[in-house]
Design an enzyme around this catalytic site. Structure first.
Site, PDB file in Angstrom:
ATOM      1  CG  HIS A   1      18.187 -37.246  -3.648  1.00  0.00           C
ATOM      2  ND1 HIS A   1      18.556 -38.511  -3.259  1.00  0.00           N
ATOM      3  CD2 HIS A   1      19.336 -36.598  -3.953  1.00  0.00           C
ATOM      4  CE1 HIS A   1      19.876 -38.621  -3.294  1.00  0.00           C
ATOM      5  NE2 HIS A   1      20.373 -37.470  -3.725  1.00  0.00           N
TER       6      HIS A   1
ATOM      7  CD  GLU B   1       9.898 -12.050  -8.403  1.00  0.00           C
ATOM      8  OE1 GLU B   1       9.560 -11.167  -7.607  1.00  0.00           O
ATOM      9  OE2 GLU B   1      11.048 -12.133  -8.866  1.00  0.00           O
TER      10      GLU B   1
ATOM     11  CE  LYS C   1      13.753 -11.864  -9.920  1.00  0.00           C
ATOM     12  NZ  LYS C   1      14.283 -11.286  -8.724  1.00  0.00           N
TER      13      LYS C   1
ATOM     14  CE  LYS D   1      11.550  -3.006  -5.944  1.00  0.00           C
ATOM     15  NZ  LYS D   1      12.240  -4.152  -6.546  1.00  0.00           N
TER      16      LYS D   1
ATOM     17  CB  CYS E   1      -0.871   0.033   1.237  1.00  0.00           C
ATOM     18  SG  CYS E   1      -1.881  -1.421   1.455  1.00  0.00           S
TER      19      CYS E   1
ATOM     20  CD  GLU F   1      16.970 -13.613  -7.773  1.00  0.00           C
ATOM     21  OE1 GLU F   1      16.275 -14.016  -6.826  1.00  0.00           O
ATOM     22  OE2 GLU F   1      16.733 -12.556  -8.372  1.00  0.00           O
TER      23      GLU F   1
ATOM     24  CD1 TRP G   1      -0.443  -5.716  -3.679  1.00  0.00           C
ATOM     25  CD2 TRP G   1      -0.520  -6.640  -1.637  1.00  0.00           C
ATOM     26  NE1 TRP G   1       0.005  -7.014  -3.787  1.00  0.00           N
ATOM     27  CE2 TRP G   1      -0.042  -7.607  -2.553  1.00  0.00           C
ATOM     28  CE3 TRP G   1      -0.653  -7.005  -0.309  1.00  0.00           C
ATOM     29  CZ2 TRP G   1       0.319  -8.889  -2.182  1.00  0.00           C
ATOM     30  CZ3 TRP G   1      -0.304  -8.297   0.079  1.00  0.00           C
ATOM     31  CH2 TRP G   1       0.183  -9.226  -0.851  1.00  0.00           C
TER      32      TRP G   1
ATOM     33  NE  ARG H   1       5.439   1.253  -1.561  1.00  0.00           N
ATOM     34  CZ  ARG H   1       6.357   1.394  -0.624  1.00  0.00           C
ATOM     35  NH1 ARG H   1       7.368   2.199  -0.826  1.00  0.00           N
ATOM     36  NH2 ARG H   1       6.284   0.749   0.511  1.00  0.00           N
TER      37      ARG H   1
ATOM     38  CG  ASN I   1       1.487   0.607   4.206  1.00  0.00           C
ATOM     39  OD1 ASN I   1       1.290  -0.573   3.964  1.00  0.00           O
ATOM     40  ND2 ASN I   1       2.535   1.281   3.767  1.00  0.00           N
ATOM     41  N   GLY I   2      -0.553  -1.759   6.314  1.00  0.00           N
ATOM     42  CA  GLY I   2      -0.195  -2.749   7.328  1.00  0.00           C
ATOM     43  C   GLY I   2      -1.364  -3.658   7.657  1.00  0.00           C
TER      44      GLY I   2
HETATM   45  C1  F6R Z   1      11.851 -10.738  -5.898  1.00  0.00           C
HETATM   46  C2  F6R Z   1      11.766  -9.702  -4.886  1.00  0.00           C
HETATM   47  C3  F6R Z   1      11.441 -10.121  -3.500  1.00  0.00           C
HETATM   48  C4  F6R Z   1      12.253  -9.299  -2.496  1.00  0.00           C
HETATM   49  C5  F6R Z   1      11.783  -9.597  -1.071  1.00  0.00           C
HETATM   50  C6  F6R Z   1      12.602  -8.846  -0.040  1.00  0.00           C
HETATM   51  O1  F6R Z   1      12.179 -10.216  -7.143  1.00  0.00           O
HETATM   52  O2  F6R Z   1      11.928  -8.548  -5.156  1.00  0.00           O
HETATM   53  O3  F6R Z   1      11.631 -11.487  -3.302  1.00  0.00           O
HETATM   54  O4  F6R Z   1      13.601  -9.604  -2.649  1.00  0.00           O
HETATM   55  O5  F6R Z   1      10.433  -9.236  -0.943  1.00  0.00           O
HETATM   56  O6  F6R Z   1      12.513  -7.480  -0.237  1.00  0.00           O
HETATM   57  P1  F6R Z   1      13.587  -6.482   0.360  1.00  0.00           P
HETATM   58  O7  F6R Z   1      14.871  -6.772  -0.327  1.00  0.00           O
HETATM   59  O8  F6R Z   1      13.055  -5.126   0.058  1.00  0.00           O
HETATM   60  O9  F6R Z   1      13.673  -6.777   1.825  1.00  0.00           O
END
Ligand code: F6R
Length: 604
Positions: free
Chosen positions: A500, A484, A481, A599, A2, A477, A76, A27, A100-101
């Site tokens: 396994h 996502e 990606k 974000k 949010c 990772e 959100w 975000r 927010n929260g």
């Molecule tokens: C994936 C991504 C998330 C963040 C995670 C932690 O592309 O962006 O997995 O890495 O939400 O966020 P931060 O780094 O802001 O603590």
């Protein structure tokens, strides 16, 4: 998550709040709304599910209206479906709030309020706070007192911004959630937001209040912004700093997406990081850190940052022989971890606002140990709460899927290991960082090759990313990606682990993206053979001259690992970023704002 923006002061409050909300679109959100005060004192509320542009269309000419103050929100959804009614602001009794929260005890409070006859308009937890406020104020309690007394009844992490239609004043308070106030002294503008980026150009001074500090934006007060403790006394528990961000960074330039732009920024950012920490002001920070004597590092982070944490663990264990434990912050906080007196808590985060990472930091603090962050956002909660900070200097990351932050987090971890005494001379490490930047430049100049692989494989049903040793975190990772942004099922596995269990899934509809490095090459290739024998499609991202890697691959992308040593993981990861990006292009997804994602994850 949010986004919140509030403004009080010179005219055009509505325009300014809408512009602030626009900047927070990156975000992730699913609805938007504003409320503002007319000169007559009447409170107006407009909210719409969907994009901010829906709200702007709905507002029509109203946005030209000269409001005295305005608060806005991008939601959100957490409690209650995505709908106009559940969008913020919520209003009652001349008070309007955005939130927010999460209020964790919302259900209990709601039941109590309903029993006393309160009629709720939405399914949100946020409205519970509004109900508490409006019923308290209706009994004659001043708003300031109503806010503090009711805020302390809430469990969970939250930030609220409250507009009082009687005075046009704005109040704000937070616990464990981001909040920043801003001031433009010349224009007499006072602002509040969940993200300093919303305030660029509107405020020249920023104030970051601590938890349970009540912020008061008031036109009738010569200071415009005042801070109070919960007992009503003046507070000095806030940090102030000059606004230094610029808006230029949020321009996509010639790139189609922010994510692509951010991937291409990486060589430049690595060079800048190298300069800063080897020859610039960063030397002093590393010098301070070099005095630490950790018995062990407790590394905590979420998502991509957690995978960067795994890379950092490899560095510290390899070069410094200091044991490291990497946890998902969401697990660490509830598993009664053993915290020893010589441990140092190390937290990796782009935003510095991730709720679980902050909770893990808090737990370490309560355990009496020192805490250190590897973080992007200076002034974020994590930055302020840690004893030491290493900034990754990635600049603002707008693409929801993290790319450049991973690279900078891992490299900053390598600098941490250097500062702690890795036995490597400064010049050779600096040269290695610069070589990495050059190699990533070269890799990016061959992006078309990865695009063509993406075109060939994007229709397959599932993906296993595999890697060994240093490339295992990169496999995790890479799969994240792809999930996502391309919305396909992908999993990261250690190369030797597939047999396994998960190998049962391999057939001609599955792809193995095998990440191969010179280390453990033969063993990794043997694992690829096992997938190939079961008709899996093989993409190898591996050493450019290795005949075996080429032989097993249906699709091959060569890497020049020569001289990169431990930085190879970061290098290989860039190929994954490009591959995922083009897969998403062929799938036609919303790359910069993937569905359901936010974000900065400020709720548990
Ligand atoms: C994936 C991504 C998330 C963040 C995670 C932690 O592309 O962006 O997995 O890495 O939400 O966020 P931060 O780094 O802001 O603590």
């Amino acid at each position: 998550m949010c986004g919140i923006v509030g403004h009080l002061g010179s005219s055009h409050s509505i325009d300014l709040v809408l512009e602030g909300l626009k900047r927070l679109e990156y975000r992730g959100y699913d609805s938007a709304g504003i409320s503002f005060n007319k000169q007559s004192g009447a409170l107006e509320i407009y909210k719409k599910q969907g994009k901010l542009s829906n709200l702007v269309d709905f507002l029509g000419d109203i946005k030209e209206f000269n409001a005295l103050s305005c608060i806005g929100h991008t939601r959100w959804a957490t409690h209650g479906e995505v709908s106009d009614a559940n969008s913020h602001p919520h209003t009652d009794g001349g008070i309007s709030i955005v939130h927010n929260g999460i209020i964790e005890n919302a259900e209990d409070l709601r039941t109590e309020l309903v029993a006393h006859g309160y009629k709720f308009q939405s399914q949100t937890d946020s409205e519970v706070f509004l109900a508490l406020l409006s019923t308290t104020v209706a009994k004659g309690t001043p708003l300031q007192e109503a806010i503090t007394s009711n805020f302390s009844k809430l469990d969970g992490n939250s930030a609220f911004v409250i507009l009082d239609s009687k005075t046009s004043d704005i109040w704000a308070i937070k616990k464990g959630a981001p909040l920043v106030c801003g001031l433009h002294e010349v224009n007499s503008d006072a602002l509040v937001s969940s993200d300093p980026y919303a305030l660029v150009g509107f405020a020249d001074k920023l104030y970051f209040p601590q938890d349970n500090v009540l912020c008061h934006l008031s036109a009738g007060n010569k200071n415009l912004i005042n801070f109070y403790e919960m007992d009503g006394t003046k507070s000095d528990r806030y940090m102030s700093k000059k606004q230094e961000m610029s808006l230029e960074v949020s321009d996509k330039g010639s790139f189609d997406h922010f994510m692509l732009k951010e991937i291409y920024e990486q060589p430049g950012l690595i060079r800048a990081l190298t300069k800063y920490y080897f020859d610039g002001e960063g030397q002093e920070t590393l010098n301070n850190i070099s005095k630490l004597k950790p018995g062990r590092f407790l590394i905590n982070a979420c998502g991509t940052a957690n995978y960067a944490g795994l890379v950092v663990k490899d560095y510290i264990e390899k070069f410094n022989k200091i044991p490291c434990q990497v946890d998902l912050a969401s697990e660490f906080r509830y598993r009664n971890p053993l915290i020893l007196k010589d441990d140092i808590g190390l937290f990796v985060s782009q935003s510095g606002e991730t709720a679980d990472t902050l909770a893990a930091q808090n737990l370490c603090k309560q355990g009496g140990i020192k805490t250190l962050s590897i973080v992007n956002v200076e002034g974020s909660t994590l930055y302020r709460d840690c004893d030491y900070n290493l900034l990754i200097r990635a600049g603002i990351e707008i693409g929801v899927a993290s790319t450049k932050a991973f690279t900078q987090q891992a490299l900053t971890g390598r600098l941490l290991s250097h500062a702690l005494g890795d036995g490597v001379d400064k010049k050779s490490l600096k040269d290695k960082f610069n070589l990495l930047a050059t190699r990533i430049d070269e890799l990016l100049s061959r992006a078309e090759e990865l695009k063509s692989i993406a075109e060939s494989i994007h229709h397959f049903k599932g993906f296993f990313y595999t890697g060994r040793g240093a490339l295992y975190p990169v496999a995790l990772e890479g799969a994240l990606k792809l999930k996502e942004i391309a919305y396909v099922h992908a999993e990261g596995y250690a190369s030797g682990e597939l047999k396994h269990g998960p190998i049962a899934l391999i057939d001609e509809e599955m792809v193995n993206v095998a990440l191969v490095a010179p280390e453990l090459l033969d063993k990794t290739i043997s694992n690829v053979e096992e997938i190939k024998a079961r008709k899996g499609n093989i993409v190898v991202i591996g050493p450019q001259n290795d005949a075996n890697s080429k032989r097993v691959a249906d699709y091959f992308f060569g890497l020049n690992y020569e001289g990169l040593g431990e930085l190879s993981a970061v290098y290989c990861n860039v190929a994954n970023q490009i591959l995922a990006y083009y897969m998403a292009r062929f799938k036609g997804t919303d790359i910069d704002k993937p569905r359901n994602l936010a974000k900065s994850v400020t709720v548990e």
